[in-house]
Design a protein around this motif. Sequence first.
Motif, PDB file in Angstrom:
ATOM      1  N   ASN A  60       0.832  -1.204   0.000  1.00  0.00           N
ATOM      2  CA  ASN A  60       0.000   0.000   0.000  1.00  0.00           C
ATOM      3  C   ASN A  60       0.860   1.245   0.000  1.00  0.00           C
ATOM      4  OD1 ASN A  60      -2.472  -1.314   0.082  1.00  0.00           O
ATOM      5  ND2 ASN A  60      -2.465  -1.435   2.307  1.00  0.00           N
ATOM      6  N   ARG A  61       0.242   2.344  -0.396  1.00  0.00           N
ATOM      7  CA  ARG A  61       0.926   3.631  -0.333  1.00  0.00           C
ATOM      8  C   ARG A  61       1.344   3.897   1.109  1.00  0.00           C
ATOM      9  NH1 ARG A  61      -2.998   7.971  -2.114  1.00  0.00           N
ATOM     10  NH2 ARG A  61      -3.453   7.818   0.068  1.00  0.00           N
ATOM     11  N   GLY A  62       2.480   4.508   1.289  1.00  0.00           N
ATOM     12  CA  GLY A  62       2.964   4.793   2.628  1.00  0.00           C
ATOM     13  C   GLY A  62       3.885   3.715   3.184  1.00  0.00           C
ATOM     14  N   PHE A  63       4.128   2.688   2.421  1.00  0.00           N
ATOM     15  CA  PHE A  63       5.027   1.613   2.848  1.00  0.00           C
ATOM     16  C   PHE A  63       6.452   2.153   2.832  1.00  0.00           C
ATOM     17  CE2 PHE A  63       7.536  -2.275   2.092  1.00  0.00           C
ATOM     18  CZ  PHE A  63       7.047  -3.082   3.100  1.00  0.00           C
ATOM     19  N   ALA A  64       6.985   2.452   3.992  1.00  0.00           N
ATOM     20  CA  ALA A  64       8.282   3.117   4.113  1.00  0.00           C
ATOM     21  C   ALA A  64       9.393   2.105   4.355  1.00  0.00           C
ATOM     22  CB  ALA A  64       8.240   4.142   5.236  1.00  0.00           C
ATOM     23  N   PHE A  65       9.675   1.322   3.340  1.00  0.00           N
ATOM     24  CA  PHE A  65      10.629   0.241   3.523  1.00  0.00           C
ATOM     25  C   PHE A  65      11.417   0.006   2.243  1.00  0.00           C
ATOM     26  CE2 PHE A  65      11.898  -2.299   6.789  1.00  0.00           C
ATOM     27  CZ  PHE A  65      11.923  -3.656   6.524  1.00  0.00           C
ATOM     28  N   LYS A  66      11.479   1.002   1.394  1.00  0.00           N
ATOM     29  CA  LYS A  66      12.094   0.859   0.076  1.00  0.00           C
ATOM     30  C   LYS A  66      13.574   0.503   0.149  1.00  0.00           C
ATOM     31  CE  LYS A  66       8.912   4.027  -2.095  1.00  0.00           C
ATOM     32  NZ  LYS A  66       8.714   5.286  -2.799  1.00  0.00           N
ATOM     33  N   GLU A  67      14.312   1.135   1.038  1.00  0.00           N
ATOM     34  CA  GLU A  67      15.755   0.908   1.107  1.00  0.00           C
ATOM     35  C   GLU A  67      16.091  -0.545   1.415  1.00  0.00           C
ATOM     36  OE1 GLU A  67      14.219   3.289   3.037  1.00  0.00           O
ATOM     37  OE2 GLU A  67      14.618   4.936   1.643  1.00  0.00           O
ATOM     38  N   GLU A  68      15.381  -1.129   2.362  1.00  0.00           N
ATOM     39  CA  GLU A  68      15.636  -2.512   2.742  1.00  0.00           C
ATOM     40  C   GLU A  68      15.378  -3.459   1.573  1.00  0.00           C
ATOM     41  OE1 GLU A  68      14.209  -0.248   4.521  1.00  0.00           O
ATOM     42  OE2 GLU A  68      15.160  -0.254   6.477  1.00  0.00           O
ATOM     43  N   LEU A  69      14.371  -3.132   0.760  1.00  0.00           N
ATOM     44  CA  LEU A  69      14.074  -3.968  -0.402  1.00  0.00           C
ATOM     45  C   LEU A  69      15.126  -3.784  -1.490  1.00  0.00           C
ATOM     46  CD1 LEU A  69      10.207  -3.496  -0.574  1.00  0.00           C
ATOM     47  CD2 LEU A  69      11.479  -5.425   0.375  1.00  0.00           C
ATOM     48  N   LEU A  70      15.560  -2.566  -1.697  1.00  0.00           N
ATOM     49  CA  LEU A  70      16.596  -2.299  -2.705  1.00  0.00           C
ATOM     50  C   LEU A  70      17.897  -3.011  -2.372  1.00  0.00           C
ATOM     51  CD1 LEU A  70      16.015   1.482  -3.441  1.00  0.00           C
ATOM     52  CD2 LEU A  70      15.595  -0.441  -4.982  1.00  0.00           C
ATOM     53  N   ILE A  71      18.249  -3.034  -1.095  1.00  0.00           N
ATOM     54  CA  ILE A  71      19.462  -3.730  -0.666  1.00  0.00           C
ATOM     55  C   ILE A  71      19.403  -5.198  -1.064  1.00  0.00           C
ATOM     56  CG2 ILE A  71      20.711  -4.548   1.385  1.00  0.00           C
ATOM     57  CD1 ILE A  71      19.972  -1.809   2.677  1.00  0.00           C
ATOM     58  N   ARG A  72      18.222  -5.776  -1.011  1.00  0.00           N
ATOM     59  CA  ARG A  72      18.045  -7.187  -1.370  1.00  0.00           C
ATOM     60  C   ARG A  72      17.753  -7.375  -2.855  1.00  0.00           C
ATOM     61  NH1 ARG A  72      16.975  -6.484   3.773  1.00  0.00           N
ATOM     62  NH2 ARG A  72      17.342  -8.151   5.249  1.00  0.00           N
ATOM     63  N   ARG A  73      17.845  -6.303  -3.620  1.00  0.00           N
ATOM     64  CA  ARG A  73      17.587  -6.297  -5.067  1.00  0.00           C
ATOM     65  C   ARG A  73      16.203  -6.817  -5.400  1.00  0.00           C
ATOM     66  NH1 ARG A  73      23.358  -8.379  -7.365  1.00  0.00           N
ATOM     67  NH2 ARG A  73      24.567  -6.608  -6.643  1.00  0.00           N
ATOM     68  N   THR A  74      15.245  -6.384  -4.622  1.00  0.00           N
ATOM     69  CA  THR A  74      13.849  -6.696  -4.910  1.00  0.00           C
ATOM     70  C   THR A  74      13.168  -5.407  -5.344  1.00  0.00           C
ATOM     71  OG1 THR A  74      13.213  -6.350  -2.614  1.00  0.00           O
ATOM     72  CG2 THR A  74      13.750  -8.584  -3.257  1.00  0.00           C
ATOM     73  N   ARG A  75      12.035  -5.544  -5.990  1.00  0.00           N
ATOM     74  CA  ARG A  75      11.298  -4.379  -6.467  1.00  0.00           C
ATOM     75  C   ARG A  75      10.073  -4.149  -5.598  1.00  0.00           C
ATOM     76  NH1 ARG A  75       9.259  -5.502 -11.794  1.00  0.00           N
ATOM     77  NH2 ARG A  75       9.234  -7.644 -11.117  1.00  0.00           N
ATOM     78  N   LEU A  76       9.685  -2.896  -5.490  1.00  0.00           N
ATOM     79  CA  LEU A  76       8.501  -2.515  -4.723  1.00  0.00           C
ATOM     80  C   LEU A  76       7.491  -1.909  -5.680  1.00  0.00           C
ATOM     81  CD1 LEU A  76       7.005  -2.048  -2.045  1.00  0.00           C
ATOM     82  CD2 LEU A  76       8.217   0.140  -1.864  1.00  0.00           C
ATOM     83  N   ASP A  77       6.282  -2.441  -5.682  1.00  0.00           N
ATOM     84  CA  ASP A  77       5.209  -1.919  -6.519  1.00  0.00           C
ATOM     85  C   ASP A  77       4.126  -1.360  -5.607  1.00  0.00           C
ATOM     86  OD1 ASP A  77       3.396  -1.304  -8.506  1.00  0.00           O
ATOM     87  OD2 ASP A  77       2.836  -3.386  -8.912  1.00  0.00           O
ATOM     88  N   ILE A  78       3.902  -0.063  -5.710  1.00  0.00           N
ATOM     89  CA  ILE A  78       2.819   0.589  -4.966  1.00  0.00           C
ATOM     90  C   ILE A  78       1.846   1.121  -6.008  1.00  0.00           C
ATOM     91  CG2 ILE A  78       2.207   2.421  -3.354  1.00  0.00           C
ATOM     92  CD1 ILE A  78       5.027   2.190  -2.205  1.00  0.00           C
ATOM     93  N   PRO A  79       0.813   0.330  -6.351  1.00  0.00           N
ATOM     94  CA  PRO A  79      -0.107   0.745  -7.401  1.00  0.00           C
ATOM     95  C   PRO A  79      -0.900   1.992  -7.015  1.00  0.00           C
ATOM     96  CG  PRO A  79      -0.730  -1.389  -6.484  1.00  0.00           C
ATOM     97  CD  PRO A  79       0.490  -0.944  -5.769  1.00  0.00           C
ATOM     98  N   LEU A  80      -1.246   2.766  -8.017  1.00  0.00           N
ATOM     99  CA  LEU A  80      -1.973   4.017  -7.807  1.00  0.00           C
ATOM    100  C   LEU A  80      -3.355   3.952  -8.441  1.00  0.00           C
ATOM    101  CD1 LEU A  80       0.942   6.405  -8.783  1.00  0.00           C
ATOM    102  CD2 LEU A  80       0.267   5.746  -6.478  1.00  0.00           C
ATOM    103  N   GLY A  81      -4.327   4.631  -7.837  1.00  0.00           N
ATOM    104  CA  GLY A  81      -5.651   4.826  -8.416  1.00  0.00           C
ATOM    105  C   GLY A  81      -6.387   3.562  -8.800  1.00  0.00           C
ATOM    106  N   ALA A  82      -7.034   3.609  -9.982  1.00  0.00           N
ATOM    107  CA  ALA A  82      -7.856   2.490 -10.456  1.00  0.00           C
ATOM    108  C   ALA A  82      -7.012   1.244 -10.654  1.00  0.00           C
ATOM    109  CB  ALA A  82      -8.554   2.869 -11.754  1.00  0.00           C
ATOM    110  N   ARG A  83      -5.776   1.428 -11.095  1.00  0.00           N
ATOM    111  CA  ARG A  83      -4.879   0.289 -11.272  1.00  0.00           C
ATOM    112  C   ARG A  83      -4.686  -0.445  -9.948  1.00  0.00           C
ATOM    113  NH1 ARG A  83       1.406   0.714 -12.692  1.00  0.00           N
ATOM    114  NH2 ARG A  83       1.498   0.405 -10.476  1.00  0.00           N
TER     115      ARG A  83
END
Length: 101
Positions: free
Chosen positions: A29-52
């Motif tokens: 969900n929006r507001g998930f403040a954990f991007k750095e930890e995921l980047l370190i593990r070379r994973t991607r973060l998808d936070i969908p917006l709106g109707a999508r």
Amino acid sequence: MGGMASDKQICVESGFLNLLDLYDLVMANRGFAFKEELLIRRTRLDIPLGARARSKWIHVDETINRLKMFKMLKETHPITLLPTIDDSINVITALVLYFHH
């Protein structure tokens, strides 16, 4: 903490981050403040917006509901099955996703 825990705390304490493989995709969900930890593990973060986002979350909810129909996932299992439970869940999930489309 009295039932209050941050996304970061839940991810760390549950061991979720240790389960991620290179290039996995984490949907949040929006507001998930954990991007750095995921980047370190070379994973991607998808936070969908709106109707999508609504469309994706509906798909996720439908998949989870289909998984809940399997009796095996509702029962308690002996500790001796622990080494194979991940494989079993992967097969069930693959079947659900295959027959959903």
